[in-house]
Enzyme design. Structure first.
Site, PDB file in Angstrom:
ATOM      1  N   GLU A 286       0.407  -0.888  -0.369  1.00  0.00           N
ATOM      2  CA  GLU A 286       0.356   0.192   0.014  1.00  0.00           C
ATOM      3  C   GLU A 286       0.506   1.510  -0.297  1.00  0.00           C
ATOM      4  OE1 GLU A 286      -2.136  -1.596   3.643  1.00  0.00           O
ATOM      5  OE2 GLU A 286      -3.730  -0.348   2.413  1.00  0.00           O
TER       6      GLU A 286
ATOM      7  N   GLU B 125      -4.192  -9.091   3.606  1.00  0.00           N
ATOM      8  CA  GLU B 125      -5.350  -9.010   4.767  1.00  0.00           C
ATOM      9  C   GLU B 125      -6.058 -10.282   4.876  1.00  0.00           C
ATOM     10  OE1 GLU B 125      -4.288  -6.591   2.552  1.00  0.00           O
ATOM     11  OE2 GLU B 125      -2.823  -5.045   3.764  1.00  0.00           O
TER      12      GLU B 125
HETATM   13  C1  LIG Z   1      -2.126  -2.068   6.995  1.00  0.00           C
HETATM   14  C2  LIG Z   1      -2.467  -2.605   5.906  1.00  0.00           C
HETATM   15  O1  LIG Z   1      -3.813  -2.806   5.238  1.00  0.00           O
HETATM   16  C3  LIG Z   1      -2.644  -4.667   7.457  1.00  0.00           C
HETATM   17  C4  LIG Z   1      -3.498  -3.878   8.136  1.00  0.00           C
HETATM   18  C5  LIG Z   1      -1.657  -5.043   6.972  1.00  0.00           C
HETATM   19  O2  LIG Z   1      -0.489  -5.115   6.946  1.00  0.00           O
HETATM   20  S1  LIG Z   1      -1.742  -6.556   7.969  1.00  0.00           S
HETATM   21  C6  LIG Z   1      -0.522  -7.542   7.679  1.00  0.00           C
HETATM   22  C7  LIG Z   1      -0.140  -8.033   6.865  1.00  0.00           C
HETATM   23  N1  LIG Z   1       1.066  -8.760   5.839  1.00  0.00           N
HETATM   24  C8  LIG Z   1       0.845  -9.772   5.917  1.00  0.00           C
HETATM   25  O3  LIG Z   1       0.028 -11.026   6.101  1.00  0.00           O
HETATM   26  C9  LIG Z   1       2.093 -10.745   6.195  1.00  0.00           C
HETATM   27  C10 LIG Z   1       2.584 -12.133   6.693  1.00  0.00           C
HETATM   28  N2  LIG Z   1       3.939 -12.817   6.946  1.00  0.00           N
HETATM   29  C11 LIG Z   1       3.956 -13.736   5.808  1.00  0.00           C
HETATM   30  O4  LIG Z   1       3.078 -14.250   5.252  1.00  0.00           O
HETATM   31  C12 LIG Z   1       5.247 -14.187   6.264  1.00  0.00           C
HETATM   32  O5  LIG Z   1       6.082 -14.026   6.994  1.00  0.00           O
HETATM   33  C13 LIG Z   1       6.251 -14.106   4.464  1.00  0.00           C
HETATM   34  C14 LIG Z   1       6.425 -12.662   4.290  1.00  0.00           C
HETATM   35  C15 LIG Z   1       5.274 -14.236   3.841  1.00  0.00           C
HETATM   36  C16 LIG Z   1       7.933 -14.625   5.119  1.00  0.00           C
HETATM   37  O6  LIG Z   1       7.638 -15.851   5.159  1.00  0.00           O
HETATM   38  P1  LIG Z   1       8.506 -16.451   5.679  1.00  0.00           P
HETATM   39  O7  LIG Z   1       8.225 -18.189   5.798  1.00  0.00           O
HETATM   40  O8  LIG Z   1       8.978 -16.859   4.596  1.00  0.00           O
HETATM   41  O9  LIG Z   1       8.718 -16.292   6.904  1.00  0.00           O
HETATM   42  P2  LIG Z   1       7.430 -16.870   8.591  1.00  0.00           P
HETATM   43  O10 LIG Z   1       8.382 -17.946   9.512  1.00  0.00           O
HETATM   44  O11 LIG Z   1       6.444 -16.557   8.259  1.00  0.00           O
HETATM   45  O12 LIG Z   1       8.448 -15.356   9.469  1.00  0.00           O
HETATM   46  C17 LIG Z   1       9.677 -14.997   9.916  1.00  0.00           C
HETATM   47  C18 LIG Z   1       9.278 -14.670  10.894  1.00  0.00           C
HETATM   48  O13 LIG Z   1       8.287 -13.628  10.893  1.00  0.00           O
HETATM   49  C19 LIG Z   1       6.901 -12.846  11.854  1.00  0.00           C
HETATM   50  N3  LIG Z   1       6.422 -11.841  10.760  1.00  0.00           N
HETATM   51  C20 LIG Z   1       6.403 -12.567   9.294  1.00  0.00           C
HETATM   52  N4  LIG Z   1       5.217 -11.554   9.018  1.00  0.00           N
HETATM   53  C21 LIG Z   1       4.552 -10.782  10.325  1.00  0.00           C
HETATM   54  C22 LIG Z   1       3.363  -9.845  10.607  1.00  0.00           C
HETATM   55  N5  LIG Z   1       3.441  -8.783   9.272  1.00  0.00           N
HETATM   56  N6  LIG Z   1       4.064  -9.372  12.136  1.00  0.00           N
HETATM   57  C23 LIG Z   1       4.181  -9.689  13.085  1.00  0.00           C
HETATM   58  N7  LIG Z   1       5.233 -10.911  12.677  1.00  0.00           N
HETATM   59  C24 LIG Z   1       5.497 -11.032  10.985  1.00  0.00           C
HETATM   60  C25 LIG Z   1       7.040 -14.783  11.979  1.00  0.00           C
HETATM   61  O14 LIG Z   1       6.107 -14.032  12.870  1.00  0.00           O
HETATM   62  C26 LIG Z   1       8.038 -15.137  12.028  1.00  0.00           C
HETATM   63  O15 LIG Z   1       8.240 -14.485  13.405  1.00  0.00           O
HETATM   64  P3  LIG Z   1       9.026 -15.859  13.993  1.00  0.00           P
HETATM   65  O16 LIG Z   1       8.244 -17.140  13.489  1.00  0.00           O
HETATM   66  O17 LIG Z   1      10.088 -15.896  14.012  1.00  0.00           O
HETATM   67  O18 LIG Z   1       9.080 -15.440  15.626  1.00  0.00           O
END
Ligand SMILES: C[C@H](O)[C@H](C)C(=O)SCCNC(=O)CCNC(=O)[C@H](O)C(C)(C)COP(=O)([O-])OP(=O)([O-])OC[C@H]1O[C@@H](n2cnc3c(N)ncnc32)[C@H](O)[C@@H]1OP(=O)([O-])[O-]
Length: 695
Positions: A78, A98
């Site tokens: 975004e 999301e």
């Molecule tokens: C405003 C806006 O409109 C709205 C409101 C938002 O933006 S809402 C948020 C939207 N974003 C998402 O939905 C992306 C979520 N993340 C993923 O899909 C995946 O992480 C990845 C990007 C595809 C990478 O996968 P990976 O396999 O390489 O690593 P991982 O093991 O998954 O992640 C490695 C470590 O990072 C942590 N982590 C990953 N994404 C995170 C996030 N968004 N927030 C907090 N922690 C996160 C995860 O828990 C893990 O921690 P730990 O276990 O090591 O302690």
């Protein structure tokens, strides 16, 4: 000119939007490449606004070029959409995921993406939450250029090439959505119909459609208001909390530990270069396909020539279909076949997937132990048999673990990795890592009948049968479970998989007796209530879809459409009369409480026994292996949402009513958790450790 790098140095201010705060979406740091920090949702309010920051970037009079590497997801994308141009590295991945967290793009993504790439393409990405590669992003129009070189350098070069050009045409918020072919209202009605049908009660996908509709029908400012209103309905919802819990639970299960003290971070997995699959029935074929798709050379052994020939054709077809769907070449070269078990002499790991018969499996493990390399892992795909008994057939029992896949094995994400008392930490670590490389959610579980998933299922199934005896119909039970969010109720699933499958297990367990059992003993086994209803249907050849009738009727063998069966209803009436059972009206709420709380109660017993390390393990098993509605987090999360005191009270109520059903007797761990103030589900693991240490 400003530049953004998707996963290294977002230059955005470190705080978030007033609007976001208003929505309750407080982000203490600007969205990283992975979007907003999910851990910070609901934290104390602080920080400058995210959305006005994007507006400021977009309104700026210097060309702002986003340089995207790694991930640009959620708020990360975004932010980039607020820029005037976007350059992505060829290995970058972009998306608005999301919806997978029970939310919607809440920083203008639902308004800008449809304006940039059109309503249909934007609906696809926002409703599914799927990621796109840089190449697809270029093709869709999300990015302006893809580079294989240093992304920021490419962005700087691009910025210089557009310096001085007017920016009005680059401000996406000023666009109108490109026209759709056909009627816009009809398009949204069709999309909404499909989403509601597929979402089975999930609210975020519906809100996503509504937000995109606002983009297509309202001016940008009004559309942003609508986006904010819709986000406010999602952000504090139980479904969003459940999906965000599940997001972290999937990651927590890879940090496994066992009661003997083995741990994920102290156990180095062995390298696995070549794998064998023994037995090419349905499960063996799916496992072989999943391995080949993950890039592993697979040798498959099937001693029955006819089965081997049939399997070669089926596996090639499955690989071709999967490759076509992914737009890649089919990994046919990874597959080799043999009818001779000597073919597995050089593999690093074997997965046995022969018929579910302990005698046969023992023989196979004896042969494998003699043929394989001494350090080869020997794994079994058994769904409930004793892994340690199989280990005792081998020279190196420490190298034996269960790898319990779920049908269809190349589709279902769950893998239960079963450690026996002699399984080495390295064997467990190796199987867990192999599962992850196969794209599975690998969950380490202890060795007991049914492990975790099937052990809990037994309690749930028994309640479904008892409810039929007490006056319910298969339709009533199934509709209550489908209303809860399961894609299919228990009896429809039973008809699909075949009633004879369970019947075989009950016969082996000495529960299903030959002939038509009558009198009081008909409904008692091993001192507890038992329902022979399933056995009686099997004795009449009613195995479900495969025979054209089971709990429902299907018109013909192989029929797929379940319709209520008058014969079954009168059969139940005669059965109740024969056993002196007076039918009563059963409320759907009782169906849910009896089936789900019995399942949850067994889950507490499993935690108490140390067969699963924490509620996250059980919840991942049920979400990824048993169709538990993802937006309800899993059975243990659901119990916490209902309230442990409520679950306890209802189990006590039903146990008083049915003292001959020990599954309904509340587990002592449940009582202890309630007595200790019902900690949040994320704290159960430490609470259980503390309770164990007090024992
Ligand atoms: C405003 C806006 O409109 C709205 C409101 C938002 O933006 S809402 C948020 C939207 N974003 C998402 O939905 C992306 C979520 N993340 C993923 O899909 C995946 O992480 C990845 C990007 C595809 C990478 O996968 P990976 O396999 O390489 O690593 P991982 O093991 O998954 O992640 C490695 C470590 O990072 C942590 N982590 C990953 N994404 C995170 C996030 N968004 N927030 C907090 N922690 C996160 C995860 O828990 C893990 O921690 P730990 O276990 O090591 O302690």
């Amino acid at each position: 000119m400003g530049g953004f790098c998707g996963n290294k140095n977002i230059l955005a201010p470190k705080k978030c939007s007033g609007e976001a705060r208003h929505r309750g979406l407080t982000q203490n740091s600007a969205p990283g490449p992975k979007g907003a920090d999910i851990k910070e949702f609901g934290d104390s309010e602080s920080g400058p606004p995210l959305i006005p920051m994007i507006h400021a970037i977009e309104a700026g009079n210097k060309p702002m070029v986003a340089a995207i590497e790694g991930f640009a997801l959620g708020g990360g994308l975004e932010l980039a959409l607020g820029c005037h141009y976007r350059i992505a590295h060829s290995k970058a991945r972009l998306g608005l995921p999301e919806v997978t967290l029970g939310l919607l793009p809440a920083a203008g993504g639902s308004q800008r993406l449809p304006r940039l790439i059109g309503v249909p393409a934007a609906l696809d990405l926002i409703i599914t939450g799927r990621h796109v590669t840089a190449a697809e992003a270029l093709q869709l129009g999300i990015v302006d250029q893809v580079t294989d070189h240093h992304t920021v350098d490419a962005a700087v070069k691009f910025a210089l090439s557009v310096a001085g050009r007017p920016l009005d045409a680059r401000r996406i918020s000023s666009y109108s959505c490109p026209p759709v072919s056909g009627d816009l209202d009809a398009l949204f009605e069709e999309v909404m119909r499909k989403v509601r049908r597929g979402a089975r009660g999930a609210i975020a996908p519906v809100a996503c459609v509504q937000a995109v509709r606002a983009a297509a029908t309202l001016p940008y400012a009004r559309g942003m208001e609508r986006e904010r209103e819709l986000m406010a309905t999602l952000f504090t919802s139980g479904q969003a909390r459940a999906l965000q819990y599940s997001f972290f639970a999937q990651r927590a299960v890879s940090r496994w530990s066992t009661p003997s003290g083995a741990r994920w971070d102290a156990s180095a997995p062995k390298p696995v270069r070549k794998v064998a699959v023994i037995g090419l029935g349905t499960m063996g074929r799916g496992i072989a396909v999943a391995l080949a798709q993950a890039g592993f050379p697979v040798v498959s052994v099937e001693t029955q020539e006819k089965q081997l020939t049939e399997a070669k054709r089926a596996v090639s077809q499955m690989l071709e279909r999967g490759a076509k769907r992914r737009g890649v070449a089919a990994p046919l070269d990874k597959m080799s076949y043999s009818s001779n078990i000597q073919a597995v002499a050089d593999v690093d790991l074997v997965i046995e997937a022969v018929f579910e018969d302990m005698g046969l499996k023992k023989k196979i493990f004896q042969q494998l132990s003699a043929v394989c390399k001494p350090d080869a892992l020997l794994c079994t795909n058994t769904s409930s048999l004793d892994v340690d008994q199989l280990a005792s057939q081998t020279r190196n029992p420490e190298l034996v673990v269960g790898m319990h896949f779920f049908a269809p094995a190349h589709v279902m994400k769950l893998l239960e990795v079963v450690y026996g008392p002699r399984s080495s930490p390295q064997a467990l670590a190796t199987a867990m890592q192999l599962g992850k490389k196969m794209g599975k959610v690998s969950v380490a579980v202890g060795n007991c009948p049914g492990f975790v998933g099937n052990r809990m299922l037994k309690a749930y199934v028994e309640q479904a049968f008892f409810l039929l005896e007490e006056g319910a119909t298969p339709e009533l039970v199934d509709s209550a479970l489908e209303e809860f969010g399961f894609s299919m109720g228990f009896f429809k699933v039973s008809d699909l998989s075949g009633l004879d499958v369970g019947w075989k297990v009950r016969k082996e367990d000495g529960l299903a007796l030959p002939g038509v059992s009558t009198g009081p003993s008909a409904r008692i086994r091993q001192g507890r209530r038992y329902s022979p209803l399933g056995d009686l249907l099997c004795q009449r050849g009613r195995f479900g879809q495969k025979t054209g009738s089971g709990w429902y009727q299907y018109g013909k063998p192989g029929g797929r459409v379940a319709t209520p069966d008058p014969w079954l209803h009168s059969f139940l009436e005669e059965y109740r009369a024969q056993h002196g059972l007076v039918p009563r009206r059963i409320d759907p709420q009782e169906v849910l409480e009896r089936c789900l709380y019995a399942l949850i109660n067994e889950g507490f017993r499993i935690l108490e026994d140390g067969i699963a390390a924490g509620p996250e393990d059980i919840d991942c098993i049920y979400v990824f292996g048993y169709g538990w509605p993802h937006y309800r987090g899993g059975p243990m999360f659901y119990a916490a949402m209902v309230g442990l005191p409520k679950v306890l009270e209802r189990l006590e109520h039903y146990y008083r009513a049915h003292p001959d059903v020990p599954d309904l007797q509340p587990c002592s761990l449940l009582r202890r958790l309630v007595a200790s103030g019902s900690p949040p589900v994320q704290k159960w693991k430490e609470a259980i450790k503390k309770l164990h240490s007090q024992l």
